[in-house]
Design an enzyme around this catalytic site. Structure first.
Site, short mmCIF file in Angstrom:
data_model
loop_
_atom_site.label_atom_id
_atom_site.label_comp_id
_atom_site.label_asym_id
_atom_site.label_seq_id
_atom_site.Cartn_x
_atom_site.Cartn_y
_atom_site.Cartn_z
N SER A 119 0.83 -1.21 0.00
CA SER A 119 0.00 0.00 0.00
C SER A 119 0.87 1.27 0.00
O SER A 119 1.45 1.61 -1.03
CB SER A 119 -0.97 -0.04 1.17
OG SER A 119 -2.01 0.91 1.01
N HIS A 160 -5.62 -1.51 -3.51
CA HIS A 160 -6.95 -1.77 -2.93
C HIS A 160 -8.08 -1.54 -3.93
O HIS A 160 -9.22 -1.32 -3.51
CB HIS A 160 -7.19 -0.91 -1.68
CG HIS A 160 -6.08 -0.92 -0.70
ND1 HIS A 160 -5.66 -2.06 -0.05
CD2 HIS A 160 -5.27 0.09 -0.25
CE1 HIS A 160 -4.66 -1.75 0.76
NE2 HIS A 160 -4.39 -0.47 0.65
#
Length: 206
Positions: A119, A160
């Protein structure tokens, strides 16, 4: 040979990286959880640590926001892997720059040391991190003077994609920036591998 493994949620795709490198067991990984410090939800940090240990790696934590220059240099240069967790990309970039860890990290990656990002640890490698403000709060990094990223990839990873709680914010990033920059959306079940300049998207087996 540059080896980058860019993930959204590492624990879900850890086995794919294990398949790539069969000699991973027993090696040491510099584990940088810095991006998670401003966040209230941090379960992914422990998930990543457990996943790395299950691969047979020895986890050596490095908190760059408090570590000395000597400790940063020692761990990044002497451990065989680098791992950077998720969290706030702006805070991560601020602390990498402030501590000087960014320069050592880039040096080691260019020498061929495998880098695994999750991320924020993925997004920070982009040319500029301004696009991720729909997901991350820039106010977490009051002393960050520039949004210029580490610029190790020439695209803009969007982690995501399609996954809650970031589904709406990812779509907002796409609607705002898709005509301006080369976005590369990918889900928690995927990773982007950049091996010596060749970019491939891999998926974990469900």
């Amino acid at each position: 040979m540059t080896k980058l493994f860019l993930t959204s949620y590492f624990a879900e795709v850890a086995g794919v990286i294990g398949d790539f490198d069969e000699r991973i067991e027993g090696k040491r990984v510099t584990f940088i959880p810095t991006a998670s410090l401003p966040e209230e939800i941090t379960f992914y940090v422990e998930d990543a640590k457990k996943a790395l240990e299950q691969l047979g790696l020895i986890v050596d934590k490095l908190e760059v926001s408090t570590a000395s220059t000597g400790e940063i240099e020692d761990k990044l240069k002497n451990n065989e892997y680098i791992y950077v967790t998720g969290g706030n990309t702006y805070f991560l970039l601020q602390e990498l720059r402030r501590s000087g860890a960014d320069k050592i990290l880039l040096e080691q990656i260019r020498l061929g040391k495998p880098y695994i990002g999750e991320s924020a640890g993925t997004v920070v490698l982009s040319p500029n991190i301004a696009y991720i403000q729909e997901m991350d709060n820039p106010d977490a990094a009051k002393n960050l003077e520039s949004y210029e990223g580490l610029n190790l990839v020439n695209f803009y990873p969007l982690p995501h994609y399609g996954n809650q709680p970031f589904k709406d914010s990812a779509e907002l990033v796409i609607s705002k920036y898709s005509n301006e920059i080369e976005l590369s959306p990918f889900s928690n079940n995927q990773l982007i591998a950049v091996i010596d300049g060749e970019v491939e998207t891999w998926s974990a087996v469900s």
